[in-house]
Design a protein around this motif. Structure first.
Motif, PDB file in Angstrom:
ATOM      1  N   ARG A  28      34.743  47.371  40.751  1.00 27.00           N
ATOM      2  CA  ARG A  28      34.190  46.025  40.919  1.00 27.00           C
ATOM      3  C   ARG A  28      35.152  45.140  41.706  1.00 27.00           C
ATOM      4  O   ARG A  28      34.751  44.356  42.558  1.00 27.00           O
ATOM      5  CB  ARG A  28      33.903  45.385  39.557  1.00 27.00           C
ATOM      6  CG  ARG A  28      32.605  45.796  38.965  1.00 27.00           C
ATOM      7  CD  ARG A  28      32.281  44.936  37.722  1.00 27.00           C
ATOM      8  NE  ARG A  28      31.564  45.741  36.783  1.00 27.00           N
ATOM      9  CZ  ARG A  28      32.069  46.317  35.708  1.00 27.00           C
ATOM     10  NH1 ARG A  28      33.333  46.145  35.396  1.00 27.00           N
ATOM     11  NH2 ARG A  28      31.328  47.056  34.917  1.00 27.00           N
ATOM     12  N   TRP A  29      36.449  45.263  41.396  1.00 23.98           N
ATOM     13  CA  TRP A  29      37.459  44.459  42.074  1.00 23.98           C
ATOM     14  C   TRP A  29      37.472  44.775  43.567  1.00 23.98           C
ATOM     15  O   TRP A  29      37.500  43.870  44.402  1.00 23.98           O
ATOM     16  CB  TRP A  29      38.834  44.702  41.445  1.00 23.98           C
ATOM     17  CG  TRP A  29      39.892  43.882  42.098  1.00 23.98           C
ATOM     18  CD1 TRP A  29      40.206  42.581  41.827  1.00 23.98           C
ATOM     19  CD2 TRP A  29      40.740  44.290  43.176  1.00 23.98           C
ATOM     20  NE1 TRP A  29      41.205  42.160  42.668  1.00 23.98           N
ATOM     21  CE2 TRP A  29      41.553  43.195  43.507  1.00 23.98           C
ATOM     22  CE3 TRP A  29      40.890  45.464  43.885  1.00 23.98           C
ATOM     23  CZ2 TRP A  29      42.501  43.237  44.508  1.00 23.98           C
ATOM     24  CZ3 TRP A  29      41.842  45.520  44.898  1.00 23.98           C
ATOM     25  CH2 TRP A  29      42.633  44.417  45.189  1.00 23.98           C
ATOM     26  N   VAL A  30      37.468  46.062  43.903  1.00 23.47           N
ATOM     27  CA  VAL A  30      37.440  46.467  45.309  1.00 23.47           C
ATOM     28  C   VAL A  30      36.202  45.886  45.986  1.00 23.47           C
ATOM     29  O   VAL A  30      36.277  45.331  47.079  1.00 23.47           O
ATOM     30  CB  VAL A  30      37.466  48.005  45.448  1.00 23.47           C
ATOM     31  CG1 VAL A  30      37.120  48.434  46.865  1.00 23.47           C
ATOM     32  CG2 VAL A  30      38.814  48.560  45.038  1.00 23.47           C
ATOM     33  N   SER A  31      35.063  45.998  45.342  1.00 21.36           N
ATOM     34  CA  SER A  31      33.822  45.473  45.908  1.00 21.36           C
ATOM     35  C   SER A  31      33.929  43.965  46.128  1.00 21.36           C
ATOM     36  O   SER A  31      33.477  43.451  47.150  1.00 21.36           O
ATOM     37  CB  SER A  31      32.657  45.795  44.976  1.00 21.36           C
ATOM     38  OG  SER A  31      31.457  45.295  45.497  1.00 21.36           O
ATOM     39  N   LYS A  32      34.527  43.252  45.203  1.00 21.04           N
ATOM     40  CA  LYS A  32      34.657  41.794  45.322  1.00 21.04           C
ATOM     41  C   LYS A  32      35.514  41.382  46.516  1.00 21.04           C
ATOM     42  O   LYS A  32      35.329  40.302  47.070  1.00 21.04           O
ATOM     43  CB  LYS A  32      35.241  41.206  44.040  1.00 21.04           C
ATOM     44  CG  LYS A  32      34.201  40.945  42.989  1.00 21.04           C
ATOM     45  CD  LYS A  32      34.697  39.832  42.088  1.00 21.04           C
ATOM     46  CE  LYS A  32      33.607  39.106  41.390  1.00 21.04           C
ATOM     47  NZ  LYS A  32      32.652  38.428  42.205  1.00 21.04           N
TER      48      LYS A  32
END
Length: 170
Positions: A28-32
Protein backbone atom coordinates in the motif's frame (compact mmCIF):
# COMPACT_ATOMS: atom_id res chain seq x y z
CA UNK A 1 -9.39 -10.50 -27.41
CA UNK A 2 -10.84 -13.35 -25.40
CA UNK A 3 -7.43 -15.05 -25.27
CA UNK A 4 -5.83 -11.82 -24.03
CA UNK A 5 -8.50 -11.36 -21.34
CA UNK A 6 -8.07 -14.94 -20.13
CA UNK A 7 -4.30 -14.66 -20.00
CA UNK A 8 -4.56 -11.29 -18.26
CA UNK A 9 -6.95 -12.74 -15.67
CA UNK A 10 -4.75 -15.78 -15.05
CA UNK A 11 -1.70 -13.59 -14.62
CA UNK A 12 -3.69 -11.33 -12.30
CA UNK A 13 -4.61 -14.30 -10.07
CA UNK A 14 -1.01 -15.49 -10.02
CA UNK A 15 0.19 -12.09 -8.74
CA UNK A 16 -2.77 -11.40 -6.46
CA UNK A 17 -2.44 -14.76 -4.72
CA UNK A 18 0.98 -13.64 -3.47
CA UNK A 19 -0.73 -11.08 -1.23
CA UNK A 20 -4.08 -12.78 -0.68
CA UNK A 21 -3.66 -13.52 3.03
CA UNK A 22 -0.80 -11.22 3.94
CA UNK A 23 -0.24 -7.84 5.48
CA UNK A 24 -0.14 -5.50 2.52
CA UNK A 25 0.99 -2.36 4.33
CA UNK A 26 4.32 -2.17 2.44
CA UNK A 27 2.54 -2.69 -0.89
CA UNK A 28 0.00 0.00 0.00
CA UNK A 29 2.84 2.37 0.88
CA UNK A 30 4.56 1.78 -2.46
CA UNK A 31 1.27 2.36 -4.26
CA UNK A 32 0.71 5.61 -2.35
CA UNK A 33 4.03 6.98 -3.63
CA UNK A 34 2.30 7.02 -7.01
CA UNK A 35 -0.64 9.16 -5.86
CA UNK A 36 0.90 12.32 -7.34
CA UNK A 37 2.02 14.39 -4.36
CA UNK A 38 5.62 13.22 -4.72
CA UNK A 39 5.75 14.34 -8.36
CA UNK A 40 4.76 17.90 -7.54
CA UNK A 41 7.17 18.02 -4.61
CA UNK A 42 10.01 16.74 -6.80
CA UNK A 43 9.27 19.34 -9.47
CA UNK A 44 9.21 22.18 -6.95
CA UNK A 45 12.42 21.03 -5.24
CA UNK A 46 14.26 20.75 -8.57
CA UNK A 47 12.92 24.15 -9.64
CA UNK A 48 14.07 25.73 -6.36
CA UNK A 49 17.54 24.18 -6.19
CA UNK A 50 18.43 23.95 -9.86
CA UNK A 51 16.71 26.89 -11.56
CA UNK A 52 17.72 26.25 -15.19
CA UNK A 53 17.29 22.52 -15.65
CA UNK A 54 14.78 22.28 -12.78
CA UNK A 55 12.51 24.89 -14.35
CA UNK A 56 12.48 23.10 -17.68
CA UNK A 57 11.83 19.81 -15.87
CA UNK A 58 8.91 21.33 -13.95
CA UNK A 59 7.34 22.95 -17.04
CA UNK A 60 7.74 19.76 -19.05
CA UNK A 61 6.17 17.72 -16.26
CA UNK A 62 3.26 20.15 -15.92
CA UNK A 63 2.63 20.03 -19.67
CA UNK A 64 2.88 16.24 -19.65
CA UNK A 65 0.38 15.81 -16.82
CA UNK A 66 -1.94 18.36 -18.43
CA UNK A 67 -1.94 16.16 -21.55
CA UNK A 68 -1.99 12.80 -19.75
CA UNK A 69 -4.96 13.37 -17.48
CA UNK A 70 -7.60 14.04 -20.18
CA UNK A 71 -6.33 11.14 -22.31
CA UNK A 72 -6.43 8.86 -19.26
CA UNK A 73 -10.00 9.93 -18.42
CA UNK A 74 -11.23 9.46 -21.99
CA UNK A 75 -9.67 6.00 -22.19
CA UNK A 76 -11.26 4.97 -18.87
CA UNK A 77 -14.71 6.13 -20.00
CA UNK A 78 -14.36 4.65 -23.50
CA UNK A 79 -12.94 1.21 -22.58
CA UNK A 80 -15.00 0.75 -19.37
CA UNK A 81 -13.05 -2.29 -18.21
CA UNK A 82 -14.28 -3.29 -14.77
CA UNK A 83 -11.68 -3.72 -12.05
CA UNK A 84 -10.80 -7.26 -11.02
CA UNK A 85 -12.12 -6.61 -7.52
CA UNK A 86 -15.52 -5.71 -9.02
CA UNK A 87 -15.68 -8.44 -11.64
CA UNK A 88 -14.02 -11.58 -10.30
CA UNK A 89 -15.90 -13.73 -7.81
CA UNK A 90 -14.67 -14.13 -4.24
CA UNK A 91 -12.05 -11.43 -4.61
CA UNK A 92 -11.65 -8.55 -2.20
CA UNK A 93 -9.12 -5.86 -3.01
CA UNK A 94 -6.70 -4.70 -0.33
CA UNK A 95 -7.66 -1.06 -1.00
CA UNK A 96 -10.68 0.82 -2.25
CA UNK A 97 -10.19 1.91 -5.85
CA UNK A 98 -10.62 5.58 -6.69
CA UNK A 99 -13.02 4.91 -9.55
CA UNK A 100 -14.98 2.13 -11.25
CA UNK A 101 -12.83 1.28 -14.28
CA UNK A 102 -9.34 -0.15 -14.55
CA UNK A 103 -7.89 0.45 -18.02
CA UNK A 104 -5.42 2.14 -18.10
CA UNK A 105 -3.79 2.29 -14.68
CA UNK A 106 -3.48 5.96 -13.81
CA UNK A 107 -0.91 5.33 -11.08
CA UNK A 108 1.26 3.46 -13.57
CA UNK A 109 0.81 6.06 -16.31
CA UNK A 110 1.85 8.85 -13.97
CA UNK A 111 4.78 6.86 -12.57
CA UNK A 112 6.18 6.00 -16.00
CA UNK A 113 5.61 9.54 -17.21
CA UNK A 114 7.63 10.86 -14.28
CA UNK A 115 10.28 8.15 -14.60
CA UNK A 116 10.76 9.00 -18.26
CA UNK A 117 11.14 12.71 -17.52
CA UNK A 118 13.57 12.12 -14.67
CA UNK A 119 15.59 9.75 -16.88
CA UNK A 120 15.75 12.40 -19.61
CA UNK A 121 16.80 15.28 -17.34
CA UNK A 122 18.82 13.27 -14.78
CA UNK A 123 20.16 10.15 -16.56
CA UNK A 124 22.05 8.94 -13.51
CA UNK A 125 18.71 8.03 -11.92
CA UNK A 126 17.30 6.09 -14.90
CA UNK A 127 17.50 2.59 -13.43
CA UNK A 128 16.14 3.72 -10.07
CA UNK A 129 13.13 5.62 -11.42
CA UNK A 130 12.10 2.92 -13.90
CA UNK A 131 12.38 0.28 -11.17
CA UNK A 132 10.23 2.47 -8.91
CA UNK A 133 7.62 3.00 -11.65
CA UNK A 134 7.52 -0.76 -12.31
CA UNK A 135 7.02 -1.51 -8.62
CA UNK A 136 4.16 1.00 -8.47
CA UNK A 137 2.49 -0.80 -11.38
CA UNK A 138 3.03 -4.19 -9.76
CA UNK A 139 1.62 -2.89 -6.48
CA UNK A 140 -1.67 -2.06 -8.19
CA UNK A 141 -2.04 -5.69 -9.30
CA UNK A 142 -0.97 -7.06 -5.90
CA UNK A 143 -3.59 -4.84 -4.23
CA UNK A 144 -6.30 -6.27 -6.49
CA UNK A 145 -7.38 -3.14 -8.36
CA UNK A 146 -5.73 -3.68 -11.77
CA UNK A 147 -4.99 -6.42 -14.24
CA UNK A 148 -1.44 -6.70 -15.63
CA UNK A 149 -2.76 -5.48 -19.00
CA UNK A 150 -3.95 -2.27 -17.31
CA UNK A 151 -0.40 -1.76 -16.07
CA UNK A 152 1.07 -2.23 -19.54
CA UNK A 153 -1.47 0.21 -20.99
CA UNK A 154 -0.69 2.75 -18.24
CA UNK A 155 3.05 2.44 -18.81
CA UNK A 156 2.55 2.92 -22.54
CA UNK A 157 0.38 5.97 -21.96
CA UNK A 158 2.87 7.55 -19.57
CA UNK A 159 5.84 6.94 -21.86
CA UNK A 160 4.00 8.27 -24.91
CA UNK A 161 2.83 11.46 -23.22
CA UNK A 162 6.28 12.00 -21.74
CA UNK A 163 7.85 11.71 -25.20
CA UNK A 164 5.32 14.21 -26.59
CA UNK A 165 5.96 16.74 -23.84
CA UNK A 166 9.73 16.38 -24.24
CA UNK A 167 9.35 16.93 -27.98
CA UNK A 168 7.37 20.12 -27.37
CA UNK A 169 9.46 21.69 -24.59
CA UNK A 170 12.86 20.10 -24.20
Amino acid sequence: MNLFARADTQLFYWFFNITKRRNCAPVRWVSKTGDGHLYLLLGIVLWAFEPDRGSLFLYTALLAYAMELPVYLVLKKYVKRLRPCDLLLNLKAHISPSDKFSLPSGHTAAAFLMASLVAEFYPGFTLLVYAWASVIGLSRVLLGVHYPGDILAGAGLGLTISALSLHVLA
